[in-house]
Scaffold this motif. Sequence first.
Motif, PDB file in Angstrom:
ATOM      1  N   HIS A  52       0.815  -1.216   0.000  1.00 18.97           N
ATOM      2  CA  HIS A  52       0.000   0.000   0.000  1.00 18.97           C
ATOM      3  C   HIS A  52       0.850   1.268   0.000  1.00 18.97           C
ATOM      4  O   HIS A  52       0.437   2.303  -0.535  1.00 18.97           O
ATOM      5  CB  HIS A  52      -0.926   0.004   1.223  1.00 18.97           C
ATOM      6  CG  HIS A  52      -2.034  -0.990   1.128  1.00 18.97           C
ATOM      7  ND1 HIS A  52      -2.495  -1.698   2.218  1.00 18.97           N
ATOM      8  CD2 HIS A  52      -2.777  -1.418   0.064  1.00 18.97           C
ATOM      9  CE1 HIS A  52      -3.469  -2.506   1.829  1.00 18.97           C
ATOM     10  NE2 HIS A  52      -3.653  -2.362   0.527  1.00 18.97           N
ATOM     11  N   ALA A  53       2.040   1.183   0.563  1.00 18.23           N
ATOM     12  CA  ALA A  53       2.930   2.345   0.583  1.00 18.23           C
ATOM     13  C   ALA A  53       3.715   2.490  -0.715  1.00 18.23           C
ATOM     14  O   ALA A  53       4.285   3.556  -0.976  1.00 18.23           O
ATOM     15  CB  ALA A  53       3.901   2.248   1.758  1.00 18.23           C
ATOM     16  N   ASN A  54       3.715   1.432  -1.547  1.00 15.39           N
ATOM     17  CA  ASN A  54       4.575   1.445  -2.745  1.00 15.39           C
ATOM     18  C   ASN A  54       3.923   0.756  -3.934  1.00 15.39           C
ATOM     19  O   ASN A  54       4.612   0.125  -4.743  1.00 15.39           O
ATOM     20  CB  ASN A  54       5.901   0.717  -2.440  1.00 15.39           C
ATOM     21  CG  ASN A  54       6.651   1.293  -1.269  1.00 15.39           C
ATOM     22  OD1 ASN A  54       7.352   2.285  -1.405  1.00 15.39           O
ATOM     23  ND2 ASN A  54       6.511   0.675  -0.105  1.00 15.39           N
ATOM     24  N   PHE A  55       2.602   0.889  -4.092  1.00 15.15           N
ATOM     25  CA  PHE A  55       1.942   0.091  -5.128  1.00 15.15           C
ATOM     26  C   PHE A  55       2.169   0.601  -6.538  1.00 15.15           C
ATOM     27  O   PHE A  55       1.644   0.055  -7.502  1.00 15.15           O
ATOM     28  CB  PHE A  55       0.438  -0.049  -4.858  1.00 15.15           C
ATOM     29  CG  PHE A  55      -0.326   1.247  -4.753  1.00 15.15           C
ATOM     30  CD1 PHE A  55      -0.529   2.056  -5.853  1.00 15.15           C
ATOM     31  CD2 PHE A  55      -0.867   1.642  -3.539  1.00 15.15           C
ATOM     32  CE1 PHE A  55      -1.240   3.234  -5.761  1.00 15.15           C
ATOM     33  CE2 PHE A  55      -1.588   2.822  -3.434  1.00 15.15           C
ATOM     34  CZ  PHE A  55      -1.781   3.616  -4.547  1.00 15.15           C
ATOM     35  N   GLY A  56       2.969   1.626  -6.690  1.00 17.07           N
ATOM     36  CA  GLY A  56       3.286   2.087  -8.034  1.00 17.07           C
ATOM     37  C   GLY A  56       2.640   3.417  -8.343  1.00 17.07           C
ATOM     38  O   GLY A  56       1.838   3.953  -7.559  1.00 17.07           O
TER      39      GLY A  56
END
Length: 354
Positions: A52-56
């Motif tokens: 969720h912090a790095n989903f693109g």
Amino acid sequence: MTTAYSLSRKQGWRRFTDTPARTRPERMSPTALTRLAPLERAHYNDSRHDWHANFGTIATPQLKQVREELELIVASNRQDSDRVRGAAVIDGFPGLGKTTMANLFARDYDRTARQLGGETTEAGDERIPVFRVGLTSNTTLRTLNKMICEFYGHPGAANGTAAQLATFALDCVLKCETRIGIIDDVHFINQNSKDGLAVSNHLKWLANELPVTFIYAGVGLTERRFFDEGLSGESTALAQTAARWTRLEVASFDRDDSWTGLIKAIEKQLILAKARPGKLVALDDYLFERTGGHIGSLITLVTRGCFKAIANGTESLSRELLETIRIDEAAERSRKRRAAETKKRVRKKEGAGR
């Protein structure tokens, strides 16, 4: 697990360019979630927090437009070394993704350049297609040169005069065949101060001497008269800024279909057991009220909301849950004004439907 690294060093930049996309965790049903052993659930939740912090990056209209402009500017900058190349500057208010836009474009350029040219130059030096540095509020001519040298890991970066460091930086760019230079946070340059004037003029020297296309990013540069400064009076040397930089504006979202489309795209990335399609989209008015169309504020709100929904077991984003989360102060301060605008818009919709 997220690994820490700095994009202001070539090792960190290489990790950013070469690390494959994260693997999306499987979305479990509420029943399957309850069947996990405590340690299994802890690992699963940790992977979801990381996702969720790095989903693109969402391909927003603003990102697409800036990318197309950058591709045009960089591709057309094929002038010989005796000619000055034009630069691009990504300008806008905070929280709109300017730095992300610059980094993502440069990452793809870096990958392509190494694929076409190889990992080393013909002379056997490491090929580094892109360098990136970020300015600070006390950046001087010497520290700017030092930051460029530190990116490459030059052994002389720790010492040396401003002139010596400039020579080292030039050598690094030439030997490593660098073609793009990212200078972030240029709004820290105070053109009315001695150091700021020196840094501003030095950026022009770098543009003259280095065979690279510079991509600058900054906050509110037009409002700061960054491009107008020096067009008359004693600071006429600064006139080159407006003449050589192509300004690429990044605007915040309006409350229209593009905003709803952004919410839909984000909703598809959520790994929550009780999430249902359309539930987050139904909150689009509320989310705009909370964030004012700033994608940075929106991502922060959603990311923190997901963490809390997983931690407390609700496994879904609701207005009630999001109301318990604070985000950046700028968004919080202007929320009342946007709330009044939202109520007015809702009343107008209701009136039209009667």
